[in-house]
Enzyme design. Structure first.
Site, PDB file in Angstrom:
ATOM      1  N   SER A 135       4.690   1.508  -4.758  1.00 36.76           N
ATOM      2  CA  SER A 135       4.073   0.195  -4.966  1.00 36.76           C
ATOM      3  C   SER A 135       4.875  -0.646  -5.957  1.00 36.76           C
ATOM      4  CB  SER A 135       2.646   0.363  -5.483  1.00 36.76           C
ATOM      5  OG  SER A 135       1.912   1.198  -4.615  1.00 36.76           O
TER       6      SER A 135
HETATM    7  C1  LIG Z   1       1.752   3.017  -1.110  1.00 33.55           C
HETATM    8  S1  LIG Z   1       2.139   4.688  -0.829  1.00 33.55           S
HETATM    9  C2  LIG Z   1       2.148   5.522  -2.357  1.00 33.55           C
HETATM   10  C3  LIG Z   1       2.335   4.815  -3.611  1.00 33.55           C
HETATM   11  C4  LIG Z   1       2.405   5.822  -4.712  1.00 33.55           C
HETATM   12  N1  LIG Z   1       1.258   5.710  -5.544  1.00 33.55           N
HETATM   13  C5  LIG Z   1       3.701   5.714  -5.468  1.00 33.55           C
HETATM   14  O1  LIG Z   1       3.665   5.423  -6.666  1.00 33.55           O
HETATM   15  O2  LIG Z   1       4.742   5.963  -4.867  1.00 33.55           O
HETATM   16  C6  LIG Z   1       0.625   5.377  -0.157  1.00 33.55           C
HETATM   17  C7  LIG Z   1       0.659   6.865   0.086  1.00 33.55           C
HETATM   18  O3  LIG Z   1      -0.604   7.271   0.595  1.00 33.55           O
HETATM   19  C8  LIG Z   1      -0.395   8.340   1.487  1.00 33.55           C
HETATM   20  N2  LIG Z   1      -1.592   8.500   2.327  1.00 33.55           N
HETATM   21  C9  LIG Z   1      -1.990   7.779   3.407  1.00 33.55           C
HETATM   22  N3  LIG Z   1      -3.164   8.236   3.869  1.00 33.55           N
HETATM   23  C10 LIG Z   1      -3.531   9.275   3.056  1.00 33.55           C
HETATM   24  C11 LIG Z   1      -4.649  10.153   3.023  1.00 33.55           C
HETATM   25  N4  LIG Z   1      -5.641  10.101   3.914  1.00 33.55           N
HETATM   26  N5  LIG Z   1      -4.683  11.084   2.043  1.00 33.55           N
HETATM   27  C12 LIG Z   1      -3.698  11.195   1.124  1.00 33.55           C
HETATM   28  N6  LIG Z   1      -2.605  10.398   1.125  1.00 33.55           N
HETATM   29  C13 LIG Z   1      -2.531   9.443   2.072  1.00 33.55           C
HETATM   30  C14 LIG Z   1       0.858   7.913   2.242  1.00 33.55           C
HETATM   31  O4  LIG Z   1       1.469   8.985   2.900  1.00 33.55           O
HETATM   32  C15 LIG Z   1       1.700   7.318   1.104  1.00 33.55           C
HETATM   33  O5  LIG Z   1       2.531   8.271   0.535  1.00 33.55           O
END
Ligand SMILES: C[S@@+](CC[C@H](N)C(=O)[O-])C[C@H]1O[C@@H](n2cnc3c(N)ncnc32)[C@H](O)[C@@H]1O
Length: 237
Positions: free
Chosen positions: A89
């Site tokens: 993000s």
């Molecule tokens: C915007 S990205 C991560 C941002 C993260 N906080 C960072 O600092 O890099 C969102 C993440 O959520 C994960 N994601 C999507 N659906 C999910 C779920 N149901 N449970 C856990 N993780 C999930 C994706 O694979 C992705 O890695």
């Protein structure tokens, strides 16, 4: 003579790919300076005030959490690709969501969407314990390795569907979701402690970043700003 002048000009401008400026640009000192500028221009200037949070953003080396070839962009004012079609993000959004949790240092926090592990590291600097769930195995493995290498002892990471939360370790004083469901997952509300805060983007293409507070007898919801996150994925049964 003309050739020497042109070469000198290019090196002075920092455009020569093997010149001293290029080498300095990827040094730790250069990253530290970029981090300082990021905190000043993107975070503090936009109204984030919590001194513990500003310190954490200065300490955590964001460039370690992005793929090598995009390290030079690590401190830019935008999300960046981290592989598997996912993103780290934008720094301001990480800061805003962290500030909304109002952490003092004693809390147990659940994060859904570990991704690169950057937000996880910021939370680990601010809370007592961080539980984090990532649905994509390759990202979970990679961020798990990095967080261990960086010596974080207060993080527990698992691969799985964060929609379901982490019931065995609930309740949580704070829950932060970094992917967007269309509706607030009921298990996350159940696993929020009384007095706890949930920060979550909710919606389809564009979302509202919501702050949800759980009190003894009710749930209070506030819309903070419009945001754009990757969708929350679901594990197939
Ligand atoms: C915007 S990205 C991560 C941002 C993260 N906080 C960072 O600092 O890099 C969102 C993440 O959520 C994960 N994601 C999507 N659906 C999910 C779920 N149901 N449970 C856990 N993780 C999930 C994706 O694979 C992705 O890695």
């Amino acid at each position: 003579m003309i050739v020497r002048c042109i070469l000198g000009f290019v090196i002075v401008m920092g455009l020569f790919p093997f010149g001293p400026a290029a080498a300095a640009d990827s040094s730790e000192a250069a990253f530290t300076e970029k981090r300082r500028q990021m905190v000043e221009a993107q975070i503090a200037a936009r109204g984030i005030k919590d001194p513990r949070l500003l310190d954490a953003l200065l300490r955590v080396k964001r460039h370690r959490f992005v793929p090598l070839h995009i390290r030079p962009s690590a401190y830019e004012d935008r999300p960046l690709p981290i592989g598997e079609g996912q993103t780290i993000s934008q720094p301001y959004i990480v800061a805003l969501m962290s500030e909304l949790l109002a952490l003092k240092g004693t809390e147990r926090v659940l994060e859904i969407g570990t991704g690169s592990g950057y937000q996880t590291a910021i939370l680990a600097e601010l809370a007592r314990e961080v539980y984090t769930i990532e649905i994509l195995e390759p990202l979970a493995r990679q961020s798990g390795r990095l967080l261990t290498e960086l010596n974080y002892k207060n993080i527990r990471l698992k691969t799985g569907d964060g929609f379901l939360g982490w019931p065995e370790s609930s309740p949580f004083d704070g829950i932060i979701v970094t992917c967007a469901p269309e509706k607030i997952p009921p298990p996350l509300l159940e696993q929020l402690a009384e007095g706890g805060r949930l920060v979550i983007p909710v919606g389809k293409h564009w979302q509202n970043l919501k702050l949800v507070r759980k009190t003894k007898d009710r749930i209070k919801e506030a819309d903070i700003i419009p945001v754009r996150f990757v969708p929350m994925l679901r594990e197939k049964k």
